[in-house]
Scaffold this motif. Structure first.
Motif, PDB file in Angstrom:
ATOM      1  N   GLY A   1      -2.587  -5.513  -5.932  1.00 27.14           N
ATOM      2  CA  GLY A   1      -3.700  -5.115  -5.177  1.00 27.14           C
ATOM      3  C   GLY A   1      -4.559  -4.692  -6.401  1.00 27.14           C
ATOM      4  O   GLY A   1      -4.904  -5.220  -7.731  1.00 27.14           O
ATOM      5  N   ASN A   2      -5.971  -3.549  -5.540  1.00 29.75           N
ATOM      6  CA  ASN A   2      -7.271  -4.140  -5.881  1.00 29.75           C
ATOM      7  C   ASN A   2      -6.485  -1.781  -6.863  1.00 29.75           C
ATOM      8  O   ASN A   2      -7.658  -2.436  -8.049  1.00 29.75           O
ATOM      9  N   ARG A   3      -5.865  -1.935  -6.740  1.00 26.11           N
ATOM     10  CA  ARG A   3      -5.348  -0.437  -7.601  1.00 26.11           C
ATOM     11  C   ARG A   3      -4.235  -0.538  -8.752  1.00 26.11           C
ATOM     12  O   ARG A   3      -4.184   0.067 -10.284  1.00 26.11           O
ATOM     13  N   ASP A   4      -4.089  -1.771  -8.813  1.00 25.37           N
ATOM     14  CA  ASP A   4      -2.150  -2.295  -9.718  1.00 25.37           C
ATOM     15  C   ASP A   4      -2.311  -3.676  -9.920  1.00 25.37           C
ATOM     16  O   ASP A   4      -1.430  -4.345 -10.599  1.00 25.37           O
TER      17      ASP A   4
ATOM     18  N   ARG B   1     -12.312   4.531  -9.770  1.00 22.72           N
ATOM     19  CA  ARG B   1     -11.694   5.633  -8.329  1.00 22.72           C
ATOM     20  C   ARG B   1     -12.827   6.612  -7.739  1.00 22.72           C
ATOM     21  O   ARG B   1     -12.901   6.591  -6.739  1.00 22.72           O
TER      22      ARG B   1
ATOM     23  N   HIS C   1      -3.348  -9.391  -0.158  1.00 25.99           N
ATOM     24  CA  HIS C   1      -3.092  -8.411  -0.109  1.00 25.99           C
ATOM     25  C   HIS C   1      -4.119  -7.804   1.059  1.00 25.99           C
ATOM     26  O   HIS C   1      -4.039  -6.650   1.610  1.00 25.99           O
TER      27      HIS C   1
ATOM     28  N   GLU D   1      -0.630   4.455  -6.676  1.00 28.69           N
ATOM     29  CA  GLU D   1      -1.947   4.308  -6.487  1.00 28.69           C
ATOM     30  C   GLU D   1      -2.807   3.882  -8.441  1.00 28.69           C
ATOM     31  O   GLU D   1      -3.941   3.472  -7.604  1.00 28.69           O
TER      32      GLU D   1
ATOM     33  N   HIS E   1       1.418   2.950  -2.690  1.00 25.91           N
ATOM     34  CA  HIS E   1      -0.013   3.681  -3.602  1.00 25.91           C
ATOM     35  C   HIS E   1       1.046   4.839  -4.502  1.00 25.91           C
ATOM     36  O   HIS E   1       1.119   6.135  -4.156  1.00 25.91           O
TER      37      HIS E   1
ATOM     38  N   ASP F   1      -0.835  -2.850  -4.294  1.00 26.56           N
ATOM     39  CA  ASP F   1      -1.384  -1.058  -4.103  1.00 26.56           C
ATOM     40  C   ASP F   1       0.343  -0.655  -4.021  1.00 26.56           C
ATOM     41  O   ASP F   1      -0.222   0.490  -3.448  1.00 26.56           O
TER      42      ASP F   1
ATOM     43  N   ASP G   1       0.860  -1.275  -0.121  1.00 25.17           N
ATOM     44  CA  ASP G   1       0.194  -0.204  -0.728  1.00 25.17           C
ATOM     45  C   ASP G   1       0.646   1.002   0.153  1.00 25.17           C
ATOM     46  O   ASP G   1       0.211   2.333   0.491  1.00 25.17           O
TER      47      ASP G   1
END
Length: 221
Positions: free
Chosen positions: A123-126, A203, A159, A89, A55, A86, A53
């Motif tokens: 992760g949930n962002r990448d 997002r 994660h 970001e 980000h 993550d 994380d």
């Protein structure tokens, strides 16, 4: 203790300037056991680092600066480095080679070139980190979840978002977004600019939803 590695024996002999042909099988076994014990001690004194994380984003250069410093100092003494999701970001594809992203890629490549195994988990962002990124950085992709052995101790790595079992709406969206077929269509029919716009909308939608839901469902259960 019956089997022995001739390469290890030869290496020890060179270090001790002995002829391995003059060594008995018993002596070889003792030498290997000693060598392996010393290697284990060395590994146990070298930490394994787990981070997640971060980000990373060009809008927050101080975080990136601290990460780069971490790679050049503390993490140089690591037995291995695990990045558990993550890391960015947002990552909308390995073709998003902005100057910032290229700087991050180079920093990771310099680090892995030093010989330290480095693992990365989506992760949930990448979750769109792919083969090109892995090849460019030297990182190895970990499935989520993954069970590893850390100094002969089983360790479960995640994660963490899969543990939000009460947030069924999120888990359903997650399942759809992680579908490989969707990824293929996403890259085939959407330009880099369109992907960025789509990710921004997702997002914003997520932020708006978070304002209205019961926060307890976003905890690990």
């Amino acid at each position: 203790m019956e089997e022995f590695d001739s390469a290890i024996v030869s290496k020890i002999c060179r270090q001790l300037k002995h002829n391995d042909r003059e060594l008995t099988r018993k002596n070889k076994t003792i030498m290997i056991a000693f060598y392996q014990n010393q290697r284990l001690k060395q590994r146990l004194t070298m930490p394994t680092y787990f981070i997640s994380d971060l980000h990373l984003d060009e809008s927050a250069p101080e975080i990136a600066k601290q990460f780069f410093n971490f790679l050049k100092t503390t993490a140089k003494k690591a037995d291995a480095l695990y990045i558990l999701g993550d890391f960015f970001e947002i990552w909308i594809g390995d073709d998003d080679l902005t100057p910032f992203n290229l700087t991050v890629i180079k920093a990771l490549k310099d680090y892995t070139d030093s010989g330290i195994p480095t693992y990365i988990m989506h992760g949930n962002r990448d979750f769109l980190i792919g083969r090109r990124f892995l090849k460019a950085t030297g990182c190895q992709l970990l499935k989520d979840p993954s069970l590893i052995k850390l100094y002969d101790i089983p360790v479960l790595l995640m994660h963490g978002d899969l543990l939000c079992t009460q947030d069924t709406e999120y888990l359903n969206v997650r399942k759809k977004l992680r579908n490989p077929a969707r990824h293929a269509l996403f890259f085939l029919f959407k330009s880099l600019k369109q992907r960025k716009e789509y990710a921004t909308k997702l997002r914003l939608k997520s932020k708006e939803r978070y304002k209205t839901i019961d926060k307890t469902i976003t905890d690990a259960n």
